[in-house]
Design a protein around this motif. Structure first.
Motif, PDB file in Angstrom:
ATOM      1  N   ARG A  31       0.860  -1.174   0.000  1.00  0.00           N
ATOM      2  CA  ARG A  31       0.000   0.000   0.000  1.00  0.00           C
ATOM      3  C   ARG A  31       0.901   1.229   0.000  1.00  0.00           C
ATOM      4  O   ARG A  31       1.959   1.230   0.622  1.00  0.00           O
ATOM      5  N   THR A  33       1.072   5.814  -0.467  1.00  0.00           N
ATOM      6  CA  THR A  33       0.412   7.094  -0.710  1.00  0.00           C
ATOM      7  C   THR A  33       1.425   7.993  -1.390  1.00  0.00           C
ATOM      8  O   THR A  33       2.639   7.785  -1.277  1.00  0.00           O
ATOM      9  N   ARG A  35       2.124  12.277  -2.606  1.00  0.00           N
ATOM     10  CA  ARG A  35       1.664  13.655  -2.724  1.00  0.00           C
ATOM     11  C   ARG A  35       2.760  14.470  -3.381  1.00  0.00           C
ATOM     12  O   ARG A  35       3.850  13.980  -3.656  1.00  0.00           O
ATOM     13  N   GLU A  46       4.157   1.409   2.517  1.00  0.00           N
ATOM     14  CA  GLU A  46       4.040   0.647   3.764  1.00  0.00           C
ATOM     15  C   GLU A  46       4.729  -0.702   3.640  1.00  0.00           C
ATOM     16  O   GLU A  46       4.321  -1.552   2.851  1.00  0.00           O
ATOM     17  N   GLU A 110      11.530   4.149   7.969  1.00  0.00           N
ATOM     18  CA  GLU A 110      11.306   4.336   9.400  1.00  0.00           C
ATOM     19  C   GLU A 110       9.971   3.728   9.792  1.00  0.00           C
ATOM     20  O   GLU A 110       8.958   3.970   9.134  1.00  0.00           O
ATOM     21  N   ASP A 111       9.981   2.974  10.862  1.00  0.00           N
ATOM     22  CA  ASP A 111       8.749   2.370  11.393  1.00  0.00           C
ATOM     23  C   ASP A 111       7.972   1.611  10.324  1.00  0.00           C
ATOM     24  O   ASP A 111       6.738   1.671  10.279  1.00  0.00           O
ATOM     25  N   GLY A 112       8.685   0.938   9.463  1.00  0.00           N
ATOM     26  CA  GLY A 112       8.008   0.147   8.446  1.00  0.00           C
ATOM     27  C   GLY A 112       7.393   0.953   7.317  1.00  0.00           C
ATOM     28  O   GLY A 112       6.529   0.460   6.598  1.00  0.00           O
ATOM     29  N   VAL A 113       7.820   2.192   7.178  1.00  0.00           N
ATOM     30  CA  VAL A 113       7.344   3.013   6.064  1.00  0.00           C
ATOM     31  C   VAL A 113       8.553   3.543   5.292  1.00  0.00           C
ATOM     32  O   VAL A 113       9.444   4.166   5.873  1.00  0.00           O
TER      33      VAL A 113
ATOM     34  N   PRO B   9      -3.438   5.529   6.385  1.00  0.00           N
ATOM     35  CA  PRO B   9      -3.639   4.205   6.997  1.00  0.00           C
ATOM     36  C   PRO B   9      -4.452   4.247   8.284  1.00  0.00           C
ATOM     37  O   PRO B   9      -5.223   3.353   8.569  1.00  0.00           O
ATOM     38  N   GLY B  65       4.214   2.789  10.214  1.00  0.00           N
ATOM     39  CA  GLY B  65       4.211   4.224  10.470  1.00  0.00           C
ATOM     40  C   GLY B  65       3.852   4.593  11.895  1.00  0.00           C
ATOM     41  O   GLY B  65       3.887   5.759  12.262  1.00  0.00           O
ATOM     42  N   VAL B  66       3.512   3.600  12.701  1.00  0.00           N
ATOM     43  CA  VAL B  66       3.098   3.893  14.073  1.00  0.00           C
ATOM     44  C   VAL B  66       4.314   3.859  14.997  1.00  0.00           C
ATOM     45  O   VAL B  66       5.144   2.962  14.922  1.00  0.00           O
ATOM     46  N   LYS B  67       4.406   4.873  15.836  1.00  0.00           N
ATOM     47  CA  LYS B  67       5.491   4.935  16.814  1.00  0.00           C
ATOM     48  C   LYS B  67       4.962   4.560  18.185  1.00  0.00           C
ATOM     49  O   LYS B  67       3.781   4.687  18.463  1.00  0.00           O
ATOM     50  N   GLU B  89       1.780  15.734   9.906  1.00  0.00           N
ATOM     51  CA  GLU B  89       2.399  17.026   9.629  1.00  0.00           C
ATOM     52  C   GLU B  89       1.362  17.939   8.978  1.00  0.00           C
ATOM     53  O   GLU B  89       0.422  17.485   8.360  1.00  0.00           O
TER      54      GLU B  89
END
Lengths: 132, 144
Positions: A31, A33, A35, A46, A110-113, B9, B65-67, B89
């Protein structure tokens, strides 16, 4: 072909080999995104559980390809309640077009993204035209 | 560049709820279907993987994306409750900062020693270990 192209080719074939399902298992499309901030395209992909050394992003012929594999440690004593993939593979191909300055693409994980920044070439950036 | 716009997400967490409601029921058909294969709906489902060993259940939930500081985890009988709050942001400088809040529950097995639950979030994957109560543990029986 110059050295950097050669290197890219090698990296690509290695990445492709890694993405090829040796063990039966599908290659997922992650997945993502995207911009646009007038200077660049910003793409977030992701890839949960993927480590830096297990993801590759390459650009060739105006196509950005992201190949990733996740290898999560599952202790031998764990019995799966359902099915799970010991390795999960992802591949994403994006048509970036000629407006992206391929040499200046940058990425961070970072963090899986995976966050990619694809800067636009100077000549295609939007310009405000002054009206006299 | 080909652009496909997906919702953030975190906004999708609501949609996940139904899925999280009863992972055990869902095991056979849903979890077995690898996300992304054969159509959009599967692509939207997060991966939830359950395991057990003799002493614990273990669950892995994808939260890209989650901390850690944005995630709160609570347990109650038969439930794991996850609450997320993330300030995105600002779209433009000086613009409003977007905050996404989501809560969802994962049904988990009963007979958990709640005091011993351990959770770890790394690279966008939450792993929770739920120790079984004494009564639930496998006991090997000696055969005379």
């Amino acid at each position: 072909m110059n050295a950097s192209n050669e290197l890219q080719k090698q990296t690509e074939s290695r990445a492709a080999a890694e993405a090829a399902p040796q063990s039966p298992g599908p290659v997922h499309r992650p997945r993502y995104t995207s911009r646009y901030d007038e200077e660049a395209w910003l793409v977030s992909v992701e890839l949960p559980g993927v480590r830096k050394e297990d993801v590759r992003a390459l650009v060739e012929n105006e196509v950005l390809e992201i190949v990733a594999v996740r290898r999560l440690e599952t202790p031998e004593t764990w019995r799966s309640l359902g099915r799970y993939e010991t390795e999960r593979r992802w591949r994403l191909r994006l048509d970036v077009g000629p407006e992206v300055d391929e040499a200046r693409i940058s990425a961070s994980l970072e963090d899986g993204v995976l966050s990619l920044r694809l800067p636009l070439r100077e000549e295609v950036k939007p310009r405000t035209v002054e009206i006299h | 560049m080909k652009l496909i716009r997906y919702p953030h997400p975190l906004q999708q967490l609501r949609e996940w709820e139904a899925f999280f409601e009863d992972p055990f029921r869902a095991f056979a058909p849903l979890l077995a279907a690898p996300a992304g294969r054969g159509g959009r709906p599967a692509e939207r489902l997060p991966s939830v993987e359950w395991f057990e060993d003799d002493s614990s259940y273990h669950v892995r939930i994808d939260l890209p994306g989650v901390k850690r500081e944005n995630l709160r985890l609570e347990t109650e009988e038969g439930l794991l409750r996850l609450a997320l709050e993330i300030s995105g942001e600002a779209r433009s400088e000086g613009g409003p900062v977007e905050t996404a809040r989501s809560e969802f529950v994962v049904r988990c097995p009963e007979g958990i020693n709640h005091g011993g639950v351990e959770a770890r979030l790394s690279d966008g994957v939450l792993q929770v270990s739920l120790p079984k109560t004494e009564a639930r543990r496998a006991v090997s029986v000696e055969i005379a």
